[in-house]
Design a protein around this motif. Structure first.
Motif, PDB file in Angstrom:
ATOM      1  N   PHE A   1     -15.602   4.389 -10.793  1.00  0.00           N
ATOM      2  CA  PHE A   1     -14.700   3.809 -11.572  1.00  0.00           C
ATOM      3  C   PHE A   1     -13.310   4.164 -11.618  1.00  0.00           C
ATOM      4  N   SER A   2     -12.372   3.251 -11.748  1.00  0.00           N
ATOM      5  CA  SER A   2     -10.965   3.707 -11.870  1.00  0.00           C
ATOM      6  C   SER A   2     -10.338   3.987 -13.106  1.00  0.00           C
ATOM      7  N   SER A   3     -11.140   3.812 -14.231  1.00  0.00           N
ATOM      8  CA  SER A   3     -10.433   4.433 -15.326  1.00  0.00           C
ATOM      9  C   SER A   3     -11.519   4.275 -16.622  1.00  0.00           C
ATOM     10  N   LYS A   4     -11.199   4.923 -17.596  1.00  0.00           N
ATOM     11  CA  LYS A   4     -12.110   4.971 -18.642  1.00  0.00           C
ATOM     12  C   LYS A   4     -12.352   3.489 -19.229  1.00  0.00           C
ATOM     13  N   LYS A   5     -11.293   2.484 -19.462  1.00  0.00           N
ATOM     14  CA  LYS A   5     -11.422   1.186 -19.665  1.00  0.00           C
ATOM     15  C   LYS A   5     -12.338   0.618 -18.714  1.00  0.00           C
ATOM     16  N   GLU A   6     -12.364   0.838 -17.359  1.00  0.00           N
ATOM     17  CA  GLU A   6     -13.200   0.017 -16.591  1.00  0.00           C
ATOM     18  C   GLU A   6     -14.747   0.485 -16.498  1.00  0.00           C
ATOM     19  N   ILE A   7     -14.937   1.640 -17.013  1.00  0.00           N
ATOM     20  CA  ILE A   7     -16.530   1.912 -17.098  1.00  0.00           C
ATOM     21  C   ILE A   7     -16.973   1.451 -18.529  1.00  0.00           C
ATOM     22  N   PHE A   8     -16.118   1.198 -19.514  1.00  0.00           N
ATOM     23  CA  PHE A   8     -16.446   0.804 -20.741  1.00  0.00           C
ATOM     24  C   PHE A   8     -16.707  -0.692 -20.555  1.00  0.00           C
ATOM     25  N   ASP A   9     -15.895  -1.320 -19.866  1.00  0.00           N
ATOM     26  CA  ASP A   9     -16.213  -2.802 -19.602  1.00  0.00           C
ATOM     27  C   ASP A   9     -17.515  -2.958 -18.810  1.00  0.00           C
ATOM     28  N   GLU A  10     -17.584  -2.412 -17.922  1.00  0.00           N
ATOM     29  CA  GLU A  10     -18.915  -2.240 -16.888  1.00  0.00           C
ATOM     30  C   GLU A  10     -20.097  -2.041 -17.874  1.00  0.00           C
ATOM     31  N   LEU A  11     -20.012  -0.853 -18.574  1.00  0.00           N
ATOM     32  CA  LEU A  11     -21.157  -0.693 -19.467  1.00  0.00           C
ATOM     33  C   LEU A  11     -21.412  -1.761 -20.358  1.00  0.00           C
ATOM     34  N   VAL A  12     -20.490  -2.669 -21.071  1.00  0.00           N
ATOM     35  CA  VAL A  12     -20.886  -3.695 -21.786  1.00  0.00           C
ATOM     36  C   VAL A  12     -21.498  -4.748 -21.008  1.00  0.00           C
ATOM     37  N   ARG A  13     -21.447  -4.881 -19.898  1.00  0.00           N
ATOM     38  CA  ARG A  13     -21.849  -5.893 -18.545  1.00  0.00           C
ATOM     39  C   ARG A  13     -23.323  -5.388 -18.692  1.00  0.00           C
ATOM     40  N   ASP A  14     -23.408  -4.165 -18.093  1.00  0.00           N
ATOM     41  CA  ASP A  14     -24.734  -3.651 -17.938  1.00  0.00           C
ATOM     42  C   ASP A  14     -25.681  -3.696 -19.126  1.00  0.00           C
ATOM     43  N   LEU A  15     -25.268  -3.412 -20.385  1.00  0.00           N
ATOM     44  CA  LEU A  15     -26.085  -3.593 -21.511  1.00  0.00           C
ATOM     45  C   LEU A  15     -26.508  -5.110 -21.522  1.00  0.00           C
ATOM     46  N   ASN A  16     -25.413  -5.881 -21.431  1.00  0.00           N
ATOM     47  CA  ASN A  16     -25.869  -7.336 -21.548  1.00  0.00           C
ATOM     48  C   ASN A  16     -26.877  -7.602 -20.677  1.00  0.00           C
ATOM     49  N   ARG A  17     -26.700  -7.350 -19.376  1.00  0.00           N
ATOM     50  CA  ARG A  17     -27.729  -7.889 -18.434  1.00  0.00           C
ATOM     51  C   ARG A  17     -29.205  -7.238 -18.685  1.00  0.00           C
ATOM     52  N   ARG A  18     -29.231  -6.048 -19.221  1.00  0.00           N
ATOM     53  CA  ARG A  18     -30.430  -5.343 -19.611  1.00  0.00           C
ATOM     54  C   ARG A  18     -30.928  -6.166 -21.153  1.00  0.00           C
TER      55      ARG A  18
END
Length: 203
Positions: free
Chosen positions: A60-77
């Motif tokens: 991940f390139s930044s805190k914002k990027e991992i936060f956004d991906e976390l929301v997407r990951d939780l959404n998929r799950r």
């Protein structure tokens, strides 16, 4: 077709890399679930994940990027948990209630979920909207198909879907986040009555 998981720069990840990336996401869930976005940090995330800080930037390139991906990951799950639970039902109404059970079970195991999604409204409004759009689009499609099969009454699938999403989310807030950590059976029974009232054909 197997989805290729990538790191920074589009680099395809090895199985070990995929595992490390998920470990970082799991750690981010814990950190963002306990702290505000501003108080969370890459250092705290890497410490929780048990990896070197430099390793973070391979994924991940930044805190914002991992936060956004976390929301997407939780959404998929979340969607997977709801679908897996709903598929056990024989009728659309049964699948509705079972889908809510899947959501409640997932939420009980991920206590930071509500805080993370609500933070995304301010941290990343586009991902906040994406989250609800992704949950709703398949829900609306499923209700529309059920109406076409005459399993449900002459509802507006989009209005019904968003209304029931709001009901499920606030019940989870009341009984899981602010309550006993799980939704009691009498609440599930009342939810089932509400679902029938909204969706069941009249007469």
């Amino acid at each position: 077709m197997t989805e290729i998981v990538t790191g920074v720069g589009g680099r395809a990840l090895s199985p070990k890399g995929v595992e490390t990336r998920q470990r970082l996401l799991d750690a981010a869930e814990s950190v963002f679930g306990e702290l505000s976005y501003s108080d969370a940090s890459i250092v705290k995330i890497t410490e929780a994940a048990g990896v070197a800080q430099g390793t973070f930037y391979l994924y991940f390139s930044s805190k914002k990027e991992i936060f956004d991906e976390l929301v997407r990951d939780l959404n998929r799950r979340i969607r997977h948990a709801m679908t897996e639970s709903a598929e056990k039902g024989e009728t659309r109404l049964e699948r509705e209630v079972l889908g809510f059970r899947g959501y409640f079970d997932f939420t009980a195991k991920h206590p930071g979920l509500y805080r993370i999604i609500r933070q995304s409204a301010f941290v990343s409004p586009e991902v906040f909207k994406w989250h609800y759009d992704r949950v709703s689009e398949r829900y609306v499609a499923a209700l529309r198909e059920a109406v076409d099969r005459h399993e449900l009454g002459p509802i507006d699938p989009e209005v019904a879907a968003w209304s029931l999403m709001a009901v499920g989310e606030t019940i989870g807030l009341r009984w899981i986040v602010w309550g006993e950590g799980e939704v009691p059976e009498h609440v599930i029974a009342e939810l089932a009555r509400i679902v029938r009232a909204v969706l069941e054909p009249a007469g």
